[in-house]
Design a protein around this motif. Structure first.
Motif, PDB file in Angstrom:
ATOM      1  N   UNK A 121     -15.095  15.051 -45.703  1.00  0.00           N
ATOM      2  CA  UNK A 121     -13.722  15.139 -45.189  1.00  0.00           C
ATOM      3  C   UNK A 121     -13.312  16.598 -44.979  1.00  0.00           C
ATOM      4  N   UNK A 122     -13.729  17.466 -45.882  1.00  0.00           N
ATOM      5  CA  UNK A 122     -13.418  18.885 -45.718  1.00  0.00           C
ATOM      6  C   UNK A 122     -14.087  19.446 -44.468  1.00  0.00           C
ATOM      7  N   UNK A 123     -15.300  18.990 -44.170  1.00  0.00           N
ATOM      8  CA  UNK A 123     -15.970  19.412 -42.946  1.00  0.00           C
ATOM      9  C   UNK A 123     -15.245  18.915 -41.706  1.00  0.00           C
ATOM     10  N   UNK A 124     -14.744  17.689 -41.764  1.00  0.00           N
ATOM     11  CA  UNK A 124     -13.967  17.155 -40.634  1.00  0.00           C
ATOM     12  C   UNK A 124     -12.712  17.992 -40.409  1.00  0.00           C
ATOM     13  N   UNK A 125     -12.063  18.345 -41.502  1.00  0.00           N
ATOM     14  CA  UNK A 125     -10.839  19.138 -41.394  1.00  0.00           C
ATOM     15  C   UNK A 125     -11.123  20.494 -40.753  1.00  0.00           C
ATOM     16  N   UNK A 126     -12.192  21.143 -41.157  1.00  0.00           N
ATOM     17  CA  UNK A 126     -12.540  22.437 -40.553  1.00  0.00           C
ATOM     18  C   UNK A 126     -12.813  22.289 -39.057  1.00  0.00           C
ATOM     19  N   UNK A 127     -13.442  21.203 -38.674  1.00  0.00           N
ATOM     20  CA  UNK A 127     -13.732  20.972 -37.258  1.00  0.00           C
ATOM     21  C   UNK A 127     -12.448  20.879 -36.446  1.00  0.00           C
ATOM     22  N   UNK A 128     -11.490  20.090 -36.922  1.00  0.00           N
ATOM     23  CA  UNK A 128     -10.267  19.904 -36.154  1.00  0.00           C
ATOM     24  C   UNK A 128      -9.336  21.109 -36.252  1.00  0.00           C
ATOM     25  N   UNK A 129      -9.374  21.832 -37.347  1.00  0.00           N
ATOM     26  CA  UNK A 129      -8.589  23.065 -37.415  1.00  0.00           C
ATOM     27  C   UNK A 129      -9.093  24.066 -36.379  1.00  0.00           C
ATOM     28  N   UNK A 130     -10.410  24.140 -36.201  1.00  0.00           N
ATOM     29  CA  UNK A 130     -10.968  25.042 -35.201  1.00  0.00           C
ATOM     30  C   UNK A 130     -10.583  24.605 -33.789  1.00  0.00           C
ATOM     31  N   UNK A 131     -10.622  23.303 -33.525  1.00  0.00           N
ATOM     32  CA  UNK A 131     -10.260  22.805 -32.192  1.00  0.00           C
ATOM     33  C   UNK A 131      -8.777  23.001 -31.906  1.00  0.00           C
ATOM     34  N   UNK A 132      -7.931  22.781 -32.900  1.00  0.00           N
ATOM     35  CA  UNK A 132      -6.492  22.970 -32.729  1.00  0.00           C
ATOM     36  C   UNK A 132      -6.182  24.435 -32.427  1.00  0.00           C
ATOM     37  N   UNK A 133      -6.830  25.338 -33.152  1.00  0.00           N
ATOM     38  CA  UNK A 133      -6.602  26.764 -32.909  1.00  0.00           C
ATOM     39  C   UNK A 133      -7.159  27.189 -31.553  1.00  0.00           C
ATOM     40  N   UNK A 134      -8.322  26.683 -31.207  1.00  0.00           N
ATOM     41  CA  UNK A 134      -8.959  27.078 -29.947  1.00  0.00           C
ATOM     42  C   UNK A 134      -8.148  26.661 -28.734  1.00  0.00           C
ATOM     43  N   UNK A 135      -7.565  25.478 -28.801  1.00  0.00           N
ATOM     44  CA  UNK A 135      -6.828  24.951 -27.648  1.00  0.00           C
ATOM     45  C   UNK A 135      -5.314  25.065 -27.812  1.00  0.00           C
ATOM     46  N   UNK A 136      -4.903  25.822 -28.833  1.00  0.00           N
ATOM     47  CA  UNK A 136      -3.485  26.137 -29.024  1.00  0.00           C
ATOM     48  C   UNK A 136      -2.617  24.876 -29.092  1.00  0.00           C
ATOM     49  N   UNK A 137      -3.056  23.941 -29.907  1.00  0.00           N
ATOM     50  CA  UNK A 137      -2.306  22.706 -30.121  1.00  0.00           C
ATOM     51  C   UNK A 137      -1.369  22.893 -31.313  1.00  0.00           C
ATOM     52  N   UNK A 138      -0.140  22.462 -31.147  1.00  0.00           N
ATOM     53  CA  UNK A 138       0.827  22.577 -32.238  1.00  0.00           C
ATOM     54  C   UNK A 138       0.528  21.536 -33.310  1.00  0.00           C
ATOM     55  N   UNK A 139       0.327  21.956 -34.569  1.00  0.00           N
ATOM     56  CA  UNK A 139       0.136  20.970 -35.648  1.00  0.00           C
ATOM     57  C   UNK A 139       1.386  20.122 -35.829  1.00  0.00           C
TER      58      UNK A 139
END
Length: 258
Positions: A121-139
């Motif tokens: 689950x921690x690995x999944x979270x890191x994956x989506x945090x990177x994608x959110x930052x890369x594509x400038x998505x608002x959390x």
């Protein structure tokens, strides 16, 4: 809060066909019948005429396919998908963090399993945090609320019993697995539409679909672990899993929009 659109542009992918090469034909090695015929043949040939292999032209590569811009609806879908996935994986890590101490205190043999599920689950979270930052998505704006609720759910079910903790995993992963399946289906429909219109999809979209499939499979693996460790024996199972699943659906719906 202003909604930031996903700046997901498919990577340029140029499909090139192999260049066709022609080879010189094998020539006859029969000796000339006479010197006169030989000289006649020689004089009739143009000294400047290039060999056949050199006159054959190579077929040029096809023109690369164009990339189709995302529609506003597609951008909105992708933005909300990344936002809710990030929030969901954060909640999962907090659930396991809170569950592990009381569960392992009673069942020490479950420590490797709990660590394994948490690390995935921690690995999944890191994956989506990177994608959110890369594509400038608002959390999601409800990050603090989901964090508190997830930690509370994990601690409560962990204190109740091992079966209750596993029933929590069963309920959460059932909803999350279906959620990822829905995202994958939507992305595959988008890709099929682009390909039917002759557009290039690009590696970025294909990589995103592959990532979602991998994460979905790992979430369903957690569901199998929960069933194997007596999730169905939690009492009352139907009520506990029903409440958790309803809460997950509500959190997904809100996080996609807020």
């Amino acid at each position: 809060m202003a909604h930031q659109r996903l700046a997901l542009q498919p990577l340029r992918h140029c499909q090139r066909s192999l260049v066709a090469h022609t080879h010189p034909r094998l020539l006859s090695t029969t000796a000339p019948r006479s010197s006169s015929s030989s000289s006649s043949s020689s004089s009739s040939s143009s000294p400047n005429q290039p060999p056949e292999s050199q006159t054959a032209s190579s077929q040029p590569p096809p023109t690369p396919k164009k990339k189709k811009p995302l529609t506003p609806a597609q951008r909105s879908f992708l933005s909300s998908a990344l936002r809710v996935n990030q929030a969901g994986e954060l909640a999962a890590t907090l659930i396991y963090t809170a569950q592990t101490p009381p569960v392992v205190a009673r069942e020490p043999h479950l420590r490797p399993l709990m660590r394994h599920m948490y690390e995935q689950e921690a690995g999944h979270l890191r994956t989506f945090e990177a994608l959110v930052a890369r594509h400038r998505v608002r959390p999601t704006a409800l990050y603090p609320l989901w964090s508190a609720l997830a930690a509370g759910l994990g601690w409560t079910t962990g204190v109740m019993s091992r079966e209750a903790a596993m029933a929590c995993t069963e309920a959460v992963e059932t909803e999350i697995g279906g959620h990822y399946n829905g995202q994958i289906r939507t992305l595959l429909e988008m890709v099929a539409g682009w390909e039917a219109e002759g557009y290039d999809v690009g590696d970025e979209f294909r990589d995103l679909i592959a990532t979602l499939r991998r994460i979905r499979d790992e979430e369903l693996e957690h569901l199998d672990h929960a069933i194997e460790h007596d999730a169905k024996k939690a009492q009352p199972h139907w009520l506990l899993t029903g409440i958790i699943r309803a809460g997950c659906r509500g959190a997904i719906w809100v996080s996609e929009r807020v």
